[in-house]
Motif scaffolding. Structure first.
Motif, short mmCIF file in Angstrom:
data_model
loop_
_atom_site.label_atom_id
_atom_site.label_comp_id
_atom_site.label_asym_id
_atom_site.label_seq_id
_atom_site.Cartn_x
_atom_site.Cartn_y
_atom_site.Cartn_z
N VAL C 191 0.76 -1.27 -0.13
CA VAL C 191 -0.12 0.10 0.08
C VAL C 191 0.93 1.09 -0.17
N ALA C 192 0.65 2.03 -1.05
CA ALA C 192 1.35 3.35 -0.92
C ALA C 192 0.40 4.63 -0.37
N GLU C 193 -0.98 4.25 -0.51
CA GLU C 193 -1.75 5.59 -0.40
C GLU C 193 -3.31 5.06 -0.04
N ASP C 194 -3.63 4.37 -1.23
CA ASP C 194 -5.02 3.69 -1.24
C ASP C 194 -5.95 4.50 -1.22
N HIS C 195 -7.36 4.26 -1.33
CA HIS C 195 -8.52 5.02 -1.38
C HIS C 195 -8.86 5.85 -0.07
N SER C 196 -8.83 4.95 1.05
CA SER C 196 -9.28 5.73 2.15
C SER C 196 -7.68 6.32 2.59
N SER C 216 5.46 -3.50 7.55
CA SER C 216 5.12 -3.04 6.28
C SER C 216 5.65 -4.03 5.30
N VAL C 217 5.10 -4.63 4.15
CA VAL C 217 5.75 -5.48 3.40
C VAL C 217 5.46 -4.74 2.08
N ASN C 218 6.82 -4.40 1.63
CA ASN C 218 6.73 -3.45 0.45
C ASN C 218 8.31 -3.27 -0.12
N PRO C 219 8.30 -3.43 -1.39
CA PRO C 219 9.64 -3.34 -2.06
C PRO C 219 10.40 -1.90 -1.76
N VAL C 220 9.61 -1.05 -1.50
CA VAL C 220 9.68 0.37 -1.50
C VAL C 220 9.74 0.91 0.02
N ARG C 221 10.64 1.68 0.58
CA ARG C 221 10.29 2.31 1.80
C ARG C 221 10.13 3.89 1.73
N ARG C 408 -2.70 -2.54 -4.08
CA ARG C 408 -2.31 -2.84 -5.43
C ARG C 408 -0.87 -3.57 -5.35
N GLY C 409 -0.21 -3.63 -4.33
CA GLY C 409 1.15 -4.29 -4.65
C GLY C 409 0.79 -5.91 -4.34
N ILE C 410 -0.45 -5.89 -4.11
CA ILE C 410 -0.72 -7.46 -4.20
C ILE C 410 -1.65 -7.78 -5.43
N ALA C 792 9.81 -3.47 -12.11
CA ALA C 792 9.45 -2.14 -12.04
C ALA C 792 7.97 -2.02 -11.71
N VAL C 793 7.87 -1.21 -10.59
CA VAL C 793 6.63 -0.99 -10.37
C VAL C 793 6.27 0.53 -9.92
N ASN C 794 5.21 0.94 -9.83
CA ASN C 794 4.71 2.33 -9.38
C ASN C 794 4.14 2.73 -8.24
N GLN C 795 4.21 4.07 -7.51
CA GLN C 795 3.49 4.16 -6.39
C GLN C 795 2.56 5.45 -6.41
N TRP C 920 -0.10 -4.73 -13.93
CA TRP C 920 0.72 -3.75 -14.20
C TRP C 920 2.13 -4.10 -13.41
N TYR C 921 2.13 -4.43 -12.46
CA TYR C 921 3.42 -4.54 -11.91
C TYR C 921 4.27 -6.10 -11.91
N ASP C 922 3.64 -6.77 -12.61
CA ASP C 922 4.46 -7.98 -13.29
C ASP C 922 5.81 -7.35 -13.95
N1 LIG Z 1 -2.83 10.44 -3.48
C1 LIG Z 1 -3.23 9.44 -4.31
N2 LIG Z 1 -4.13 8.64 -3.75
C2 LIG Z 1 -4.75 7.91 -4.63
C3 LIG Z 1 -4.63 7.54 -5.91
C4 LIG Z 1 -3.65 8.31 -6.62
O1 LIG Z 1 -3.63 8.74 -7.71
N3 LIG Z 1 -3.24 9.46 -5.57
N4 LIG Z 1 -5.05 6.53 -6.58
C5 LIG Z 1 -6.31 5.91 -6.14
C6 LIG Z 1 -6.45 4.66 -6.73
S1 LIG Z 1 -7.36 4.42 -8.30
C7 LIG Z 1 -6.03 3.22 -6.22
S2 LIG Z 1 -6.54 1.92 -7.15
C8 LIG Z 1 -5.37 3.25 -4.99
C9 LIG Z 1 -4.12 2.52 -5.07
O2 LIG Z 1 -3.87 2.68 -3.88
P1 LIG Z 1 -2.19 1.59 -3.44
O3 LIG Z 1 -2.46 0.44 -3.71
O4 LIG Z 1 -1.62 2.27 -2.57
O5 LIG Z 1 -1.58 2.02 -4.95
P2 LIG Z 1 0.00 2.00 -5.42
O6 LIG Z 1 0.58 3.44 -5.44
O7 LIG Z 1 -0.15 1.15 -6.73
O8 LIG Z 1 0.65 1.14 -4.29
C10 LIG Z 1 1.32 -0.10 -4.52
C11 LIG Z 1 2.06 -0.22 -3.36
O9 LIG Z 1 2.65 -1.62 -3.56
C12 LIG Z 1 3.93 -1.54 -3.66
N5 LIG Z 1 4.22 -3.00 -4.26
C13 LIG Z 1 4.55 -3.14 -5.58
N6 LIG Z 1 4.53 -4.39 -6.03
C14 LIG Z 1 4.58 -5.13 -4.83
C15 LIG Z 1 4.57 -6.43 -4.31
O10 LIG Z 1 4.62 -7.20 -5.15
N7 LIG Z 1 4.45 -6.63 -3.05
C16 LIG Z 1 4.11 -5.98 -2.19
N8 LIG Z 1 4.24 -6.07 -0.78
N9 LIG Z 1 4.28 -4.55 -2.59
C17 LIG Z 1 4.18 -4.09 -3.82
C18 LIG Z 1 4.49 -0.34 -4.30
O11 LIG Z 1 5.94 -0.17 -4.04
C19 LIG Z 1 3.60 0.50 -3.81
O12 LIG Z 1 4.16 0.98 -2.52
O13 LIG Z 1 -5.20 4.71 -4.63
C20 LIG Z 1 -6.02 5.45 -4.56
N10 LIG Z 1 -5.65 6.44 -3.75
#
Ligand SMILES: Nc1nc2c(c(=O)[nH]1)N[C@H]1C(S)=C(S)[C@@H](COP(=O)(O)OP(=O)(O)OC[C@H]3O[C@@H](n4cnc5c(=O)[nH]c(N)nc54)[C@H](O)[C@@H]3O)O[C@H]1N2
Ligand SMILES: Nc1nc2c(c(=O)[nH]1)N[C@H]1C(S)=C(S)[C@@H](COP(=O)(O)OP(=O)(O)OC[C@H]3O[C@@H](n4cnc5c(=O)[nH]c(N)nc54)[C@H](O)[C@@H]3O)O[C@H]1N2
Ligand code: SF4
Ligand code: SF4
Ligand code: SF4
Ligand code: SF4
Ligand code: SF4
Ligand SMILES: [Mo]
Lengths: 229, 309, 992
Positions: C191-196, C216-221, C408-410, C792-795, C920-922
């Motif tokens: 999780v980088a940010e998520d909806h909530s 926290s389980v995440n390749p990025v800190r 989305r990391g999952i 290669a992944v996104n945050q 995306w993250y494959d």
């Molecule tokens: N500020 C902000 N908030 C948003 C959004 C935005 O654009 N901006 N978008 C909204 C939307 S549409 C969505 S879907 C949500 C998504 O919310 P998040 O799921 O937080 O979205 P991502 O930024 O894709 O974060 C993916 C995280 O998983 C990590 N990661 C990548 N691959 C793996 C893996 O294989 N295993 C593990 N454990 N981690 C991995 C990445 O380093 C990243 O930290 O956020 C929502 N909230």
């Protein structure tokens, strides 16, 4: 009174909420507007009173990421004030807030040179020096609901990492936090005696591990317990 | 620190101007024979006034809100910049009075002109000192926050002043006067020495580190993100960086131009060449001022990272 | 500071604000999908200040960086100002538009759509992106009669939704939350940010205050991970093996909550054990003569009576383990027995797992045992009396205070569905589902497994669909395929390619439509989706598909309508652009029928009401939907006499009833507005919401707050509110018979539809395991790992929302260029310097990007911030703006299809084989320094045109809603104060 902020580095996630809340409030606030240059073209920049830096402490693989929001520290020995030739910069006696009188500033930059914390930014459009006002135009606005007489950055912080209060009052929340969490000043050696204080990351909580089953148990098959649904 | 050209001009010009007037009047008062000539005093005096006034004008150029410049006199109590402004202005009535007296009644001093003279040279010296203290008083810049800053600035001011004085004297009286000649030599030597000491001193690491800036003193600390992806005010003001080798080359140039070459020119006693020496020296001092800024590292740089392309 | 001080000081200060001139209005933020409550101060139709609403259940007064920058969105120069029609004779993508009236625009749409609807409804493909109004758009599509509708879930996080809904009836994502107040051990996965986003931040603060452990389980800190107590720098795509290995550890040590498993899950249920035979792996059912397959009642072995018994009886003590032989001789065993046998296998041992996921065996074991300790040794109990599903009084809630959140990391991996199931299985083994301190559902969840809606298959002119376009298949019969097994939907959802694609596959629509595979469509209608840029995989080629033509010079996708509020990249690729209002200008609902804003302890919904007047020729999409529904005479929108039922959106929201008493808004119902959740329409409902600060909160009683899958007190309420169809216990599905049915179809052992193509058979047999499994992500399976050594992944940046915010003058100052972040040590090994430019190459193409070396990144991973790059000229930006010249989009590297190997998999979507979730993250890449010192991002696309008659964007801004009131420093103070600057009080300042 000695008013200022405590920022908790243990919980700040570097979301920039406080930075934009600050920009939003103050651009229409007492020292506003806070101008922006090239807002829609190459290398946009502008005047901000609060910025978030991110540091990495330690080397791979044992690194820690730390977010450090920085605004005016309202220093007790504020050289930014002593160097100011026009008297535009001053520190208020009643609460220690350091302000810039926008009608007096001549834009010589000397106060910015004297500030170790990068807290002052010269407004390219207005030509005057801008800095954190500690939201003096909120905390003393008696027409605002009492709970909202707080700096914009404090109200907005989603991790509640920012606390505003009187450091002279030993019972204030800020004073307690500084005591309990052994708050730190930045660049103490320069002797500005900044009022704003940073709470270092907490020590990790100790997590116990569950006792492991002895080998004899693990090899034994699972036995059914009588449990009614 | 970003070397603002207006500030370079200001410090070099007014430094030379105050140095010149200081030495001129001092020499006149203590009766150095070469300086008892009315013409010389007037020409040198006016020259110094031109230098000083150009400097002051230049200094107001970097103000972004000059309509408030007059307010700079307000904070005499605490601000070196304010003090400088006050003395810079205070200087004029005395020096003008002094020159007027010389103009009207020749170089012989009477009580009044002597008093005016004394006042002028004292204020000139104080102004030099105030200017240097603007920089020396900044704890945020280790390379400035030292007694060497005023010493440097005053010595270099007097040095350029002495050269000017010598040149003007030589132009007017076909040959340079020995004691002014020696004076210039002495100052060139002093200047070279104090500047070398300064360069040696700022070479020694000391002061704040990124660890004290962040409070994380246990491990290595790296800035990952400054919070804005394009340069902003702090980068432009404090982020100025020059490659080390370039700095070294400019140091050499500055030392050569400010001290060595003028000294060599002085060997040949031709008055025309002396004028050249003055300009070479002033060029060298501009380089020296530029270095003074370019080599100064503000502590804010621990919180900032300039955008590279 | 005492209030006297304050008053004294205040009296010396000027009046900073003219409060009498100001107006305060409450609405809902839409700078992102978190939907926080905002309190907006407005003065002469200008926004003074947007702050969090302290009373709002979602954000409790706080706002993020985006929410605080709403002003700069409202004043964005990129705002669309009028409907736009592509100029005659200009090419799609050239951005040559003429401004037209709304009447003309709506007539064009009506004409086109009524023809499609009367002939072949599925020729309208209607897809929506980052919206939050799927209840309305979905219903609109069913009324229109097209099966080709979906929202962004397919490229977003359907794996999380499906993984949860097919396992426990709620999920991560927006469906559930950790019990922030009680949890003692919290694991955050990917999780980088998520909806909530604000609730997460508020929650993390509570955790830290209470000294709970945060792993926290995440390749990025960065971001949240920065404040974690432990950072597990996992290798992307391998969380499944990490989780299953922790289950191995728990089982090895017999550390499972067997009471929970027996009472609330299907793990004691008996599974037929006849490998290779039809019906293998299905539950063993007691059949009555006339009952068809799976109508009989599932059996368990009752330990008291030592007989088989109906699994859903209350008075039984089911055996959790054991193999038995049924009366009819069928060999059966409990689901739990299969589970134990499976996960005790050595392939799940920490030692083996460690090699795959890069987490050390010691850490895997320790973390599992730490969670077990908290779950079983630090149990909490709440002494609250509640009634269980069988009507039995219980005197307490037992809490196992371990919680998790994952996103989305999952989900953004092609093994994400099974990985998500693995995480839930871990929670289930520890008994932490909807219990105090565990993972809590948000009303209207939990629902029965899965929710009883089946995807529509019909395509009948001028006739609504029988069911919604999207639903939850439970067996091959539910697939949306024709008799030859070919996909019926344009995105091939619910086909053998991705049978359980509950949210559709929006990322395949353009690609399929351009290939006319499975068929050609007439009109593509996009709402709030920037498919010409950041939401498409393989963006460069997508732009070509959008403009691809037939031999007769007509477009392969004949007509593209887009609803957007800003001059985005998508606008230029549309034929008709319908300009939307901004979130501060429109009426909108965040409905319980959609993805509501509920909190675990309360059912909530909210509204948006205009706080400022639009200054442009715009119309909200909500109004457009209602208008079109009326014009096209959709049954639900038309009276018996053929008259239009609803005059506008507000009217529709008030009066539309899904079922008696249930509408879009659950609050202030009934004639007098006194009824909640269910009640007659209230003509003053909008006013009621405005009077209540724009939201409705129905707090659950203490006895309704936990164990809701088996809590009669809650389930009765849920039924009354229309959230669930029955008050039956929601039995948690450790073992998914639904998946097994698809697997059988793949094995040729299913009596029902079965795939004919080999690769479909293989995928079903391989991936549809009824118990969670780990497999190497599909892209990684098909490329050379050595050639492409990096993941290669996104945050998500916390301060930017996808493509929305580069137009925001404040937010883009924080970031107008993204870097490719790489671990410093990894970089040094490759001789790659900080801030140097590199080529990043995948099987699909290459891009040029600028490197930033850092410590806190897994050494096999590179990453960047999502959607920072923009097309020059779009978004009101200049042509040479950083977003266009230096920022880069990872999307060019990501193919919408699997890496080509010349086999039958080549044409298959780069998605999860079960749910169709975009993978995306494959992505795997190789990185090489640029030669000859090239700089700048590549590929470059020409700049886009500003909208017609757009004013040039300003070169400086000095935004303020009123002239500032300066505090003037007194003269004496200015002149006389000494160095210690103890000045005298300020004189009353005159307004400057
Ligand atoms: N500020 C902000 N908030 C948003 C959004 C935005 O654009 N901006 N978008 C909204 C939307 S549409 C969505 S879907 C949500 C998504 O919310 P998040 O799921 O937080 O979205 P991502 O930024 O894709 O974060 C993916 C995280 O998983 C990590 N990661 C990548 N691959 C793996 C893996 O294989 N295993 C593990 N454990 N981690 C991995 C990445 O380093 C990243 O930290 O956020 C929502 N909230
Ligand atoms: N490489 C990579 N790509 C990704 C992702 C990733 O992690 N990595 N994340 C994916 C995910 S999870 C998602 S959800 C998608 C999101 O991608 P999209 O669904 O495309 O969402 P956005 O880019 O946020 O915005 C889409 C459009 O909505 C418009 N818009 C904004 N406000 C309004 C409004 O009020 N009304 C209307 N009508 N339009 C409006 C914007 O102008 C923009 O053109 O991106 C996906 N793309
Ligand atoms: S708002 Fe709070 S969490 Fe966000 S950056 Fe500021 S202090 Fe940190
Ligand atoms: S932080 Fe800087 S500006 Fe603020 S008081 Fe201290 S020195 Fe002055
Ligand atoms: S910039 Fe303005 S406030 Fe700062 S020192 Fe100069 S005059 Fe004073
Ligand atoms: S106190 Fe006010 S002015 Fe200072 S940083 Fe916070 S918001 Fe900005
Ligand atoms: S998280 Fe931020 S942007 Fe999203 S709704 Fe809340 S305040 Fe608005
Ligand atoms: Mo998403």
């Amino acid at each position: 009174m000695k008013l200022g902020l405590v920022v908790d580095l243990d919980t700040c996630v570097g979301c920039h909420g406080c930075a934009t809340a600050c920009k939003q409030w103050n651009t229409s606030g007492t020292i506003g507007p806070l101008s922006d240059q090239d807002p829609y073209s190459k290398d946009p920049s502008g005047t901000w009173l609060n910025r978030i830096r991110t540091y990495e402490v330690g080397d791979t693989p044992n690194s820690k990421t730390v977010h450090m929001p920085m605004s005016c520290m309202h220093c007790e020995d504020a050289a930014c004030v002593t160097v100011c030739p026009t008297g535009a910069s001053y520190k208020r006696e009643e609460d220690g807030i350091v302000l810039v009188d926008q009608d007096k500033c001549m834009g010589c930059n000397l106060c910015a040179w004297a500030c170790p914390y990068g807290a002052r930014e010269l407004d390219a459009e207005q030509g005057t020096m801008k800095k954190c006002t500690l939201c003096v135009d909120r905390i003393y606005d008696l027409k605002l609901p009492e709970a909202e007489r707080q700096p914009a950055c404090v109200l907005t912080c989603p991790t509640r990492s920012r606390t505003f209060g009187d450091f002279d009052d030993p019972n204030s929340e800020v004073s307690q936090l500084v005591r309990e969490r052994s708050g730190k000043q930045l660049l103490p050696e320069l002797g500005y005696n900044p009022v704003n204080t940073y709470l270092p990351p907490r020590n990790k909580p100790v997590a116990e591990v569950h006792a492991q089953a002895s080998v004899s148990q693990t090899v034994k098959g699972w036995v059914n317990k009588i449990i009614t649904r | 620190m970003h070397p603002a050209f207006s500030v370079l001009i200001f410090t070099v010009a007014s430094g030379a101007g105050y140095g010149l007037i200081f030495l001129l009047i001092l020499g006149h008062l203590v009766g150095i024979s070469a300086l008892q000539d009315q013409m010389l005093i007037l020409v040198a005096g006016i020259t110094s006034l031109i230098f000083i006034s150009c400097g002051l004008l230049a200094s107001t150029l970097h103000l972004t809100n000059p309509k408030n410049a007059w307010r700079a006199f307000s904070r005499f109590k605490t601000s070196w910049l304010s003090r400088e402004a006050v003395f810079a202005i205070l200087f004029y009535p005395f020096v003008i009075g002094y020159l007027l007296a010389i103009y009207l009644q020749g170089s012989q001093l009477n009580g009044l002109s002597a008093l005016l003279g004394v006042m002028s040279l004292v204020i000139a010296f104080i102004t030099l000192f105030c200017t240097s203290m603007i920089y020396a008083s900044l704890k945020t810049i280790k390379q400035w926050n030292t007694a060497l800053t005023p010493v440097n600035y005053i010595v270099l001011g007097l040095m350029s002043g002495s050269l000017l004085l010598l040149a003007i004297q030589a132009m007017l009286a076909a040959s340079p006067a020995t004691d002014l000649y020696n004076l210039a030599f002495v100052f060139l030597a002093m200047g070279a020495v104090v500047k070398s000491i300064y360069f040696y001193w700022i070479g020694k690491p000391s002061g704040s580190t990124i660890k004290t800036a962040t409070g994380f003193t246990q491990a290595s600390v790296r800035l990952l993100d400054q919070g804005h992806s394009s340069n902003a005010f702090l980068n432009n003001e404090f982020g100025y960086t020059v490659e080390a080798d370039k700095l070294l080359r400019i140091r050499m140039a500055s030392l050569g131009l400010s001290f060595l070459i003028p000294a060599l020119i002085l060997m040949s006693t031709s008055s025309v060449l002396l004028v050249l020496a003055v300009f070479v020296c002033l060029a060298g001092l501009l380089a020296e001022r530029w270095l003074f800024f370019a080599e100064a590292r503000h502590v804010v740089r621990f919180f900032q990272a300039n955008k590279k392309d | 500071m005492t209030s006297q001080d304050i008053i004294a000081i205040a009296s010396d200060l000027p009046d900073f604000e003219d409060h009498d001139k100001q107006e305060i209005k409450y609405t809902t933020c839409y700078m992102c999908a978190c939907r926080c409550g905002i309190k907006v101060t407005v003065e002469d139709n200008k926004v003074r200040y947007i702050q969090g609403n302290p009373n709002h259940p979602v954000n409790k007064g706080v706002l993020c960086a985006k929410g605080n920058s709403g002003i700069m969105k409202q004043y964005s120069p990129a705002k669309l100002t009028s409907p736009l029609l592509r100029k005659e004779g200009t090419e799609r993508g050239a951005g040559e538009f003429e401004e037209i009236s709304w009447d003309r625009a709506l007539d064009i749409v009506e004409k086109r759509l009524s023809h499609i609807r009367a002939t072949d409804p599925k020729q309208l493909a209607y897809f929506t992106g980052r919206d939050q109004m799927q209840a309305l758009t979905g219903m609109w599509a069913s009324q229109f009669g097209t099966i080709n509708w979906a929202a962004h879930g397919g490229f977003c996080s359907v794996n999380m939704a499906a993984g949860g809904l097919y396992t426990m009836g709620h999920a991560f994502w927006e469906f559930g939350d950790p019990d922030w107040e009680n949890t003692k051990y919290f694991m955050m996965w990917g999780v980088a940010e998520d909806h909530s986003s604000n609730p997460l931040k508020l929650g993390l603060k509570r955790l830290k205050e209470r000294g709970a452990k945060f792993v926290s389980v995440n390749p990025v800190r960065t971001g949240y991970q920065a404040i974690a107590d432990e950072w597990v720098a996992i290798r992307p795509g391998t969380d499944g093996i990490f989780a299953l290995s922790m289950i191995h550890v728990l089982l090895k040590n017999k550390l499972v909550d067997d009471e929970f498993l027996i009472r609330y899950t299907n793990s004691p249920q008996l599974v037929v054990n006849t490998p290779g035979k039809v019906g293998d792996g299905l539950f063993y059912r007691q059949m009555t003569e006339d009952s068809k397959a799976d109508e009989g009642t599932i059996q368990i072995w009752d330990l008291q009576t030592e007989t088989f018994a109906d699994a859903n009886r209350a008075d039984i003590s089911p055996a959790l383990f054991g193999e038995f032989t049924a009366a009819d001789g069928t060999p059966v065993r409990t689901a739990m027995s299969i589970l134990i046998e499976k996960y005790l296998d050595d392939q799940y041992s920490p030692e083996v797992a460690a090699k795959e996921c890069g987490v050390s065996a010691e850490d895997i074991e320790r973390i599992a045992l730490e969670m077990a300790h908290v779950a079983f040794k630090e149990t909490i109990t709440l002494d609250v009396e509640w009634t269980d599903w069988a009507g039995r009084k219980q005197d307490k809630f037992i809490g196992r205070p371990v919680s998790m959140h994952a996103m989305r990391g999952i989900s953004a991996h092609s093994n994400g569905f099974q990985t998500c199931r693995a995480l839930h299985l871990l929670q289930i083994m520890l008994g932490t589902i909807d219990c105090p301190g565990g993972h809590l559902a948000k009303p209207p969840f939990p629902k029965h497994i899965p929710p009883g809606i089946k995807p529509a298959k019909t395509n009948i002119p001028n006739t609504p669909l029988k069911s919604p376009p999207l639903g939850f298949p439970t067996c091959p019969e539910d697939l949306v395929i024709d008799d030859e097994g070919k996909p019926l939907r344009i995105d091939k959802a619910y086909s053998w390619d991705a049978p359980i694609s509950c949210h559709g596959l929006m990322h395949m629509v353009i690609s399929n439509a351009a290939k006319a595979d499975p068929y050609k469509i007439d009109t593509l209608m996009l709402f709030m989706a920037n498919m010409a840029w950041n939401s498409s995989m393989n963006t460069a080629q997508t732009l070509e598909m959008l403009t691809a033509k037939e031999t007769d010079d007509t477009y392969k996708i004949p007509f593209i309508i887009c609803s957007d509020a800003f001059n985005s990249e998508m606008v230029a690729y549309s034929d008709l652009v319908l300009p939307d209002t901004t979130y501060l200008e429109r009426y909108d609902t965040i409905s319980m029928l959609d993805r509501p804003i509920s909190e675990p302890g309360a059912a909530c919904d909210s509204v948006r009401t205009p706080v400022i007047e639009p200054d442009r020729n715009v119309l909200s999409w909500q109004e457009v939907m209602i208008e079109m529904a009326g014009r096209l005479k959709f049954p639900a929108f038309t009276k018996a006499d053929g008259e239009r039922k609803y005059k506008d959106y507000k009217d529709f929201i008030i009066n539309f009833e899904k079922e008696p008493g249930i509408g879009f808004l659950a609050g202030y119902r009934g004639e007098d507005g006194t009824k909640s959740l269910r009640g007659e329409p209230n003509p003053r409902q909008w006013e009621a919401y405005e009077e209540n600060q724009g939201f409705f909160e129905y707090k659950l009683a203490d006895n309704q707050r936990y164990m809701r899958h088996a809590n009669k007190d809650y389930l009765s309420l849920a039924k009354e509110a229309g959230w669930v169809g029955s008050t039956d216990q929601i039995i948690i599905e450790v073992y998914s018979e639904k998946l097994q049915k698809f697997r059988l179809a793949g094995q040729g052992l299913y009596d029902g539809p079965m795939p004919t193509e080999a690769h479909h058979k293989e995928r079903l047999a391989e991936y549809f395991d009824p118990l969670p499994i780990y497999y190497v992500p599909l892209e990684e399976q098909r490329i050379d790992r050595e050639e492409y050594p990096f993941h290669a992944v996104n945050q998500r940046p916390m301060f930017m929302y996808h493509s929305w915010d580069s137009q925001n003058a404040w937010l883009r100052q924080i970031m107008s260029q993204n870097y490719l972040y790489m671990n410093r040590v990894a970089g040094e090994k490759l001789g790659i310097d900080d801030l140097s430019w590199v080529w990043v190459e995948s099987h699909n193409g290459k891009i040029r990007a600028q490197i930033k070396l850092m410590e806190g990144t897994n050494e096999n991973t590179v990453w960047t911030w999502n959607a920072i790059a923009k097309r020059g000229g779009a978004w009101g930006l200049s042509e040479d703006t950083n977003e266009a010249t230096d920022a880069f989009l990872m999307n060019h590297l990501i193919s919408e299809l699997l890496p080509a190997k010349g086999d039958s998999y080549d044409k298959i979507t780069n998605s999860d084989p079960i749910t169709g979730q975009a993978a995306w993250y494959d992505l795997r890449v190789k990185i090489t320094p640029v030669e000859n010192g090239e700089t700048g991002a590549w590929p470059q696309f020409g700049p886009l045109k500003p909208q017609p008659n757009a004013k040039p964007s300003p070169s400086t801004l000095s935004y303020t809603s009123h002239k500032n009131v300066n505090i003037i420093r007194g003269w004496a103070d200015t002149l006389l104060t000494g160095a210690k600057h103890v000045g005298q009080k300020n004189k009353k300042a005159k307004k400057s």
